[in-house]
Design a protein around this motif. Structure first.
Motif, PDB file in Angstrom:
ATOM      1  N   LYS A  46       0.826  -1.218   0.000  1.00 54.62           N
ATOM      2  CA  LYS A  46       0.000   0.000   0.000  1.00 54.62           C
ATOM      3  C   LYS A  46       0.858   1.264   0.000  1.00 54.62           C
ATOM      4  O   LYS A  46       0.608   2.205  -0.758  1.00 54.62           O
ATOM      5  CB  LYS A  46      -0.921   0.026   1.233  1.00 54.62           C
ATOM      6  N   SER A  47       1.846   1.283   0.897  1.00 55.53           N
ATOM      7  CA  SER A  47       2.680   2.466   1.040  1.00 55.53           C
ATOM      8  C   SER A  47       3.467   2.722  -0.251  1.00 55.53           C
ATOM      9  O   SER A  47       3.562   3.865  -0.720  1.00 55.53           O
ATOM     10  CB  SER A  47       3.622   2.247   2.224  1.00 55.53           C
ATOM     11  N   THR A  48       3.983   1.655  -0.839  1.00 54.45           N
ATOM     12  CA  THR A  48       4.720   1.792  -2.098  1.00 54.45           C
ATOM     13  C   THR A  48       3.804   2.325  -3.198  1.00 54.45           C
ATOM     14  O   THR A  48       4.183   3.220  -3.955  1.00 54.45           O
ATOM     15  CB  THR A  48       5.327   0.436  -2.494  1.00 54.45           C
ATOM     16  N   LEU A  50       1.126   4.214  -2.837  1.00 56.16           N
ATOM     17  CA  LEU A  50       0.848   5.637  -2.613  1.00 56.16           C
ATOM     18  C   LEU A  50       2.061   6.504  -2.960  1.00 56.16           C
ATOM     19  O   LEU A  50       1.904   7.600  -3.499  1.00 56.16           O
ATOM     20  CB  LEU A  50       0.374   5.885  -1.176  1.00 56.16           C
ATOM     21  N   HIS A  51       3.259   5.991  -2.683  1.00 62.05           N
ATOM     22  CA  HIS A  51       4.462   6.745  -3.063  1.00 62.05           C
ATOM     23  C   HIS A  51       4.580   6.870  -4.583  1.00 62.05           C
ATOM     24  O   HIS A  51       5.015   7.905  -5.084  1.00 62.05           O
ATOM     25  CB  HIS A  51       5.712   6.093  -2.473  1.00 62.05           C
ATOM     26  N   LEU A  52       4.177   5.825  -5.302  1.00 61.62           N
ATOM     27  CA  LEU A  52       4.167   5.914  -6.774  1.00 61.62           C
ATOM     28  C   LEU A  52       3.162   6.961  -7.232  1.00 61.62           C
ATOM     29  O   LEU A  52       3.446   7.779  -8.115  1.00 61.62           O
ATOM     30  CB  LEU A  52       3.825   4.553  -7.396  1.00 61.62           C
ATOM     31  N   GLY A  55       4.402  10.390  -6.792  1.00 64.09           N
ATOM     32  CA  GLY A  55       5.624  10.747  -7.509  1.00 64.09           C
ATOM     33  C   GLY A  55       6.840  10.774  -6.603  1.00 64.09           C
ATOM     34  O   GLY A  55       7.880  11.299  -6.984  1.00 64.09           O
ATOM     35  N   LEU A  56       6.716  10.218  -5.382  1.00 65.17           N
ATOM     36  CA  LEU A  56       7.859  10.160  -4.471  1.00 65.17           C
ATOM     37  C   LEU A  56       8.803   9.031  -4.863  1.00 65.17           C
ATOM     38  O   LEU A  56       9.957   9.003  -4.475  1.00 65.17           O
ATOM     39  CB  LEU A  56       7.390   9.958  -3.024  1.00 65.17           C
ATOM     40  N   GLU A  57       8.262   8.040  -5.612  1.00 66.90           N
ATOM     41  CA  GLU A  57       9.081   6.968  -6.160  1.00 66.90           C
ATOM     42  C   GLU A  57       8.722   6.781  -7.614  1.00 66.90           C
ATOM     43  O   GLU A  57       7.571   7.008  -8.002  1.00 66.90           O
ATOM     44  CB  GLU A  57       8.835   5.657  -5.412  1.00 66.90           C
ATOM     45  N   VAL A  85      -0.373  12.831   3.641  1.00 71.92           N
ATOM     46  CA  VAL A  85      -0.436  12.629   5.090  1.00 71.92           C
ATOM     47  C   VAL A  85       0.185  11.267   5.381  1.00 71.92           C
ATOM     48  O   VAL A  85      -0.254  10.261   4.818  1.00 71.92           O
ATOM     49  CB  VAL A  85      -1.895  12.649   5.609  1.00 71.92           C
ATOM     50  N   PHE A  86       1.211  11.231   6.226  1.00 71.57           N
ATOM     51  CA  PHE A  86       1.886   9.980   6.556  1.00 71.57           C
ATOM     52  C   PHE A  86       1.343   9.410   7.858  1.00 71.57           C
ATOM     53  O   PHE A  86       0.664  10.087   8.621  1.00 71.57           O
ATOM     54  CB  PHE A  86       3.394  10.197   6.653  1.00 71.57           C
ATOM     55  N   GLN A  87       1.725   8.160   8.115  1.00 80.96           N
ATOM     56  CA  GLN A  87       1.267   7.474   9.315  1.00 80.96           C
ATOM     57  C   GLN A  87       1.867   8.084  10.587  1.00 80.96           C
ATOM     58  O   GLN A  87       1.178   8.323  11.560  1.00 80.96           O
ATOM     59  CB  GLN A  87       1.679   5.999   9.226  1.00 80.96           C
ATOM     60  N   GLY A  88       3.150   8.296  10.544  1.00 82.22           N
ATOM     61  CA  GLY A  88       3.852   8.673  11.767  1.00 82.22           C
ATOM     62  C   GLY A  88       4.030  10.161  11.888  1.00 82.22           C
ATOM     63  O   GLY A  88       3.449  10.929  11.115  1.00 82.22           O
ATOM     64  N   ALA A 162      -3.199   9.729   1.660  1.00 84.34           N
ATOM     65  CA  ALA A 162      -3.016   9.521   3.094  1.00 84.34           C
ATOM     66  C   ALA A 162      -2.571   8.078   3.309  1.00 84.34           C
ATOM     67  O   ALA A 162      -3.322   7.140   3.053  1.00 84.34           O
ATOM     68  CB  ALA A 162      -4.311   9.822   3.842  1.00 84.34           C
ATOM     69  N   ASP A 163      -1.327   7.919   3.786  1.00 84.58           N
ATOM     70  CA  ASP A 163      -0.711   6.602   3.936  1.00 84.58           C
ATOM     71  C   ASP A 163      -0.889   6.129   5.373  1.00 84.58           C
ATOM     72  O   ASP A 163      -0.183   6.592   6.261  1.00 84.58           O
ATOM     73  CB  ASP A 163       0.773   6.715   3.562  1.00 84.58           C
ATOM     74  N   GLU A 164      -1.827   5.220   5.607  1.00 81.16           N
ATOM     75  CA  GLU A 164      -2.126   4.724   6.967  1.00 81.16           C
ATOM     76  C   GLU A 164      -2.234   5.878   7.973  1.00 81.16           C
ATOM     77  O   GLU A 164      -1.554   5.868   9.005  1.00 81.16           O
ATOM     78  CB  GLU A 164      -1.045   3.745   7.449  1.00 81.16           C
TER      79      GLU A 164
HETATM   80  P1  ADP Z   1       5.252   2.419   6.387  1.00 80.10           P
HETATM   81  O1  ADP Z   1       4.199   2.986   5.474  1.00 80.10           O
HETATM   82  O2  ADP Z   1       5.901   1.176   5.815  1.00 80.10           O
HETATM   83  O3  ADP Z   1       4.804   2.262   7.804  1.00 80.10           O
HETATM   84  P2  ADP Z   1       6.355   5.104   6.649  1.00 80.10           P
HETATM   85  O4  ADP Z   1       4.999   5.616   6.300  1.00 80.10           O
HETATM   86  O5  ADP Z   1       6.937   5.462   7.971  1.00 80.10           O
HETATM   87  O6  ADP Z   1       6.453   3.498   6.452  1.00 80.10           O
HETATM   88  O7  ADP Z   1       7.370   5.604   5.546  1.00 80.10           O
HETATM   89  C1  ADP Z   1       7.386   4.992   4.304  1.00 80.10           C
HETATM   90  C2  ADP Z   1       8.390   5.710   3.416  1.00 80.10           C
HETATM   91  O8  ADP Z   1       7.961   7.059   3.225  1.00 80.10           O
HETATM   92  C3  ADP Z   1       9.780   5.751   4.014  1.00 80.10           C
HETATM   93  O9  ADP Z   1      10.634   5.000   3.184  1.00 80.10           O
HETATM   94  C4  ADP Z   1      10.171   7.219   4.013  1.00 80.10           C
HETATM   95  O10 ADP Z   1      11.400   7.381   3.352  1.00 80.10           O
HETATM   96  C5  ADP Z   1       9.083   7.908   3.216  1.00 80.10           C
HETATM   97  N1  ADP Z   1       8.694   9.187   3.826  1.00 80.10           N
HETATM   98  C6  ADP Z   1       8.244   9.386   5.079  1.00 80.10           C
HETATM   99  N2  ADP Z   1       8.004  10.687   5.297  1.00 80.10           N
HETATM  100  C7  ADP Z   1       8.300  11.341   4.141  1.00 80.10           C
HETATM  101  C8  ADP Z   1       8.270  12.699   3.709  1.00 80.10           C
HETATM  102  N3  ADP Z   1       7.842  13.691   4.510  1.00 80.10           N
HETATM  103  N4  ADP Z   1       8.635  12.998   2.446  1.00 80.10           N
HETATM  104  C9  ADP Z   1       9.054  12.025   1.632  1.00 80.10           C
HETATM  105  N5  ADP Z   1       9.124  10.719   1.970  1.00 80.10           N
HETATM  106  C10 ADP Z   1       8.760  10.380   3.212  1.00 80.10           C
END
Ligand code: ADP
Ligand code: ADP
Length: 227
Positions: A46-48, A50-52, A55-57, A85-88, A162-164
């Motif tokens: 899922k995270s990969t 969303l990064h695609l 455009g982050l990957e 929006v990231f998880q952490g 929004a990633d988790e």
């Molecule tokens: P997971 O989804 O596996 O729990 P994270 O959400 O913590 O992992 O992070 C997944 C990836 O997103 C990491 O490899 C990190 O490099 C990338 N990442 C996290 N925060 C940012 C950010 N603000 N900008 C770009 N990449 C980020």
């Protein structure tokens, strides 16, 4: 208006015997107004994905494009038009809540005074104006996620990923953060793609796409298992 168009997009990590196919050819179009959940267990890709989409990957196979989003020359993706929006924890520890919320505008060159005004408006719109002068370390997990959503609201993107976003929150807090996220996306008139391992969170979105071992399965639409 297709905001993001993934065609057979794949992502492989490593080479040889240690190769991991995080995402097999995933095909997905997201249009204005879409509310899509990508749901699957931890490690399903899922995270990969969303990064695609952000455009982050770069995809290692297939294509990802953003037909309706202007992409500046020499940039791989329309980053200003995409809010994430990231998880952490994603807030800058040394900046207070207003400064964190204003950051996308300040980085885009807006004068600080105006950026802070807009940031205050976003905090107000999301009902967290009272947190304006706190530092990230003084916030609960749910409050920090609401600030991360306010930051996206200030950025005013047309696509929100929004990633988790509720992965580290208890049930009641998770429900509230999803409410706030959905209302922010409504205010923006943006599209939302949210990843989650939690079926109860996925159920809040109109369209669910399951991920299983790197494969994005066909859409369920509103025909969930319960209906
Ligand atoms: P997971 O989804 O596996 O729990 P994270 O959400 O913590 O992992 O992070 C997944 C990836 O997103 C990491 O490899 C990190 O490099 C990338 N990442 C996290 N925060 C940012 C950010 N603000 N900008 C770009 N990449 C980020
Ligand atoms: P999810 O978000 O569903 O937990 P991820 O996209 O984080 O899934 O991970 C999918 C698979 O890809 C997992 O097997 C994970 O270990 C692997 N993976 C993710 N990021 C990397 C990376 N930077 N390098 C190597 N393997 C990775």
């Amino acid at each position: 208006d297709v905001l993001v168009d993934a065609r057979d997009a794949a992502r492989t990590y490593g080479r040889g015997p240690t190769t991991v196919v995080a995402v097999h050819g995933a095909t997905l179009q997201v249009r204005a107004g879409d509310r899509t959940a990508v749901v699957g267990p931890s490690g399903s890709g899922k995270s990969t994905l969303l990064h695609l989409l952000a455009g982050l990957e770069r995809p290692s196979g297939g294509q990802v494009s953003w037909p309706a989003l202007p992409t500046p020359p020499a940039q791989p993706a329309p980053t200003r038009q995409i809010g994430v929006v990231f998880q952490g924890p994603s807030l800058i520890p040394a900046l207070d809540v207003v400064e964190n919320t204003a950051l996308p505008l300040v980085l885009a060159g807006m004068p600080e005074g105006r950026a802070h005004q807009r940031a205050h408006a976003s905090l107000h719109d999301l009902g967290i104006a009272g947190l304006a002068r706190r530092l990230p370390e003084e916030l609960s997990g749910g409050q920090a996620q609401r600030v991360a959503i306010a930051r996206v609201l200030t950025q005013a993107p047309r696509l929100v990923l929004a990633d988790e976003p509720t992965g580290q929150l208890d049930r009641a807090t998770a429900d509230h953060v999803v409410d706030v996220l959905l209302s922010a996306v409504d205010m923006l008139g943006a599209a939302l793609v949210l990843s989650t391992h939690d079926p109860a969170v996925a159920q809040r979105l109109a369209v669910r796409r399951e991920m299983h071992e790197g494969r994005l399965l066909a859409p369920h639409g509103t025909r969930g298992p319960q209906s």
